[in-house]
Design an enzyme around this catalytic site. Structure first.
Site, PDB file in Angstrom:
ATOM      1  N   HIS A  35      29.454  11.080  31.999  1.00  0.00           N
ATOM      2  CA  HIS A  35      28.433  10.798  33.015  1.00  0.00           C
ATOM      3  C   HIS A  35      27.474  11.975  33.206  1.00  0.00           C
ATOM      4  CE1 HIS A  35      31.362  12.830  35.805  1.00  0.00           C
ATOM      5  NE2 HIS A  35      30.238  13.253  36.365  1.00  0.00           N
ATOM      6  N   ASP A  57      35.447   8.773  30.149  1.00  0.00           N
ATOM      7  CA  ASP A  57      34.444   9.687  30.696  1.00  0.00           C
ATOM      8  C   ASP A  57      34.510  11.065  30.023  1.00  0.00           C
ATOM      9  OD1 ASP A  57      32.305  10.380  32.206  1.00  0.00           O
ATOM     10  OD2 ASP A  57      33.413  10.707  34.068  1.00  0.00           O
ATOM     11  N   SER A  95      31.256  18.885  37.579  1.00  0.00           N
ATOM     12  CA  SER A  95      31.704  17.853  36.653  1.00  0.00           C
ATOM     13  C   SER A  95      31.617  18.356  35.218  1.00  0.00           C
ATOM     14  CB  SER A  95      30.846  16.594  36.808  1.00  0.00           C
ATOM     15  OG  SER A  95      31.031  16.005  38.068  1.00  0.00           O
TER      16      SER A  95
END
Length: 437
Positions: free
Chosen positions: A171, A201, A280
């Site tokens: 993402h 992911d 992230s």
């Protein structure tokens, strides 16, 4: 400070001597001899008789004249010696280097505890492995119609090997027309996408950077983690430079959904280490500095850290990265069906996965699974409801995905379905996704 004290002592002691050059000496006061350190002044005794020779209309005999002359010479020598000593000390302080001058500055030593030293060392040793990723997207100016590349997001990542492979979350790079990777020394390189796994992911990039600038992160194991052990997260939250947050493992074997496909990710690590936007894709480390997970998501309505963060375990990441580096894709088996939301099946009062569609060219369609459809009068006819696979009970979509993750492409699985009012067992040969074949 010692040198300045010495100078002060010399001046104080010298001030007690009468000056032979005084214009108005006291004629009546007798001068008392003063004691002086033997290493600073001559050892011979000085004549301290009054300087009557300097006063007009005063008679002197030859002896007094001789004594006063000796006194003048001795006092002049003492003053000259004192002046030379002062100049020498001043010159030595002037030409002294910074290292010598720092000896006069007293500072309190910084004291750190053992655990603090270990944390500082962990951050310093692993920071060179963490990179900053900028996601650029093509946008067209509404006024000039010019096509521009503008940043649409950012995140963190880490160097996987000396070949320039960088691991991050999918993402972080989703929808990018161009990607930039900034290393710890602030050098920036264009990055190419090697491959990605939307379901888990995970994405792998590659940068063409010198090998001496690439510091692969040490890879650990996540199978033996325990709740309560310390963890450390390194990243670039809010576009800042490398930052470190600490915490503990607050839960294991959690399950979250992929931000791209909604497919569940199992065995996720839950931590209370602060994970903010920009963290992230960054590494989650244990107390030895080894990688144990990728910081992926947080549970927070505001989007900021609320003490509940999630990381994909490194054991899952390692298998995905190996396939992406070798083949550029991840081969994951599928049944080839579309199923109804879990809430819809619960409203029907049954437990399982309701098949909405099973294309004829897919594994389930070839095996004969029935989809949901409408009859000629528009009435809804429910399709097969999958209740187990290979004898493992299936109550919702997460159970089905969890079972399929343990299988390989080409495996034959036994699917038990509820069809109407009876159950049937149907063998199905698993296949890869069409876009991965």
């Amino acid at each position: 400070m010692a040198a300045y004290s010495l100078l002060s002592t010399l001046f104080i002691q010298s001030s007690s001597l009468p000056s032979p050059f005084s214009r108005f000496p006291n004629r009546t006061q007798k001068l008392l001899p003063t004691s002086k350190p033997s290493f600073l002044f001559p050892t011979n005794k000085l004549s301290l008789s009054p300087l009557r020779s300097l006063v007009p209309n005063q008679t002197k005999n030859n002896a007094n004249i001789k004594s006063d002359s000796d006194y003048l010479v001795s006092s002049a020598l003492d003053s000259l010696f004192l002046l030379c000593t002062s100049l020498a000390l001043s010159f030595s302080l002037f030409v002294a280097d910074v290292g010598s001058a720092s000896a006069f500055v007293v500072t309190t030593p910084r004291k750190l505890q053992t655990d603090e030293l270990a944390t500082v060392r962990l951050f310093q040793e692993n920071t060179p492995s963490v990179v900053y990723i900028t996601n650029l997207a093509v946008r067209q100016d509404v006024f000039t119609l010019d096509v521009l590349e503008v940043p649409q997001g950012s995140g963190s990542g880490f160097v996987w090997d000396k070949d320039g492979h960088v691991v991050t979350n999918y993402h972080v790079i989703r929808g990018a027309s161009d990607l930039k990777v900034t290393l710890a020394d602030q050098t920036t390189y264009d990055a190419k996408v090697v491959g990605f796994d939307q379901d888990k992911d995970v994405a792998v990039l590659r940068v063409d950077a010198p090998k001496d600038k690439l510091r692969p992160i040490p890879v650990g194991v996540s199978a033996d983690l325990l709740v309560g052990q310390k963890v450390y997260a390194i990243g670039n939250p809010f576009g800042l430079d490398h930052t470190l947050t600490t915490g503990v493992i607050s839960g294991l074997r959690r399950e979250i959904s992929s931000a791209a496909t909604g497919r569940p990710i199992q065995d996720v690590i839950q931590t209370d280490a602060a994970i903010n936007p920009g963290n992230s894709g960054g590494p989650l480390l244990d107390s030895s500095g080894n990688l144990i997970g990728i910081n992926t998501a947080i549970y927070s309505p505001s989007g900021a850290s609320s003490g509940v963060g999630f990381s994909i375990p490194v054991d899952t990441v390692s298998g995905i990265v190996d396939q992406l580096v070798k083949f550029g894709k991840v081969t994951r088996p599928i049944l080839g069906i579309k199923f109804a939301p879990d809430q819809s099946v619960e409203q029907l009062g049954v437990s399982g996965v309701l098949v909405l569609d099973a294309p004829a060219n897919g594994p389930a369609g070839k095996a004969g699974l029935l989809p949901t459809k409408r009859d000629a009068y528009g009435r809804l006819i429910l399709g097969d409801i999958i209740t187990s696979v290979n004898g493992k009970k299936v109550t919702n979509g997460s159970d089905l995905y969890r079972i399929l993750d343990q299988c390989k492409v080409g495996d034959t699985v036994t699917v038990e379905v509820l069809r109407g009012d009876h159950k049937e067992k149907i063998p199905v040969v698993l296949e890869a996704k069409p876009d991965e074949s």
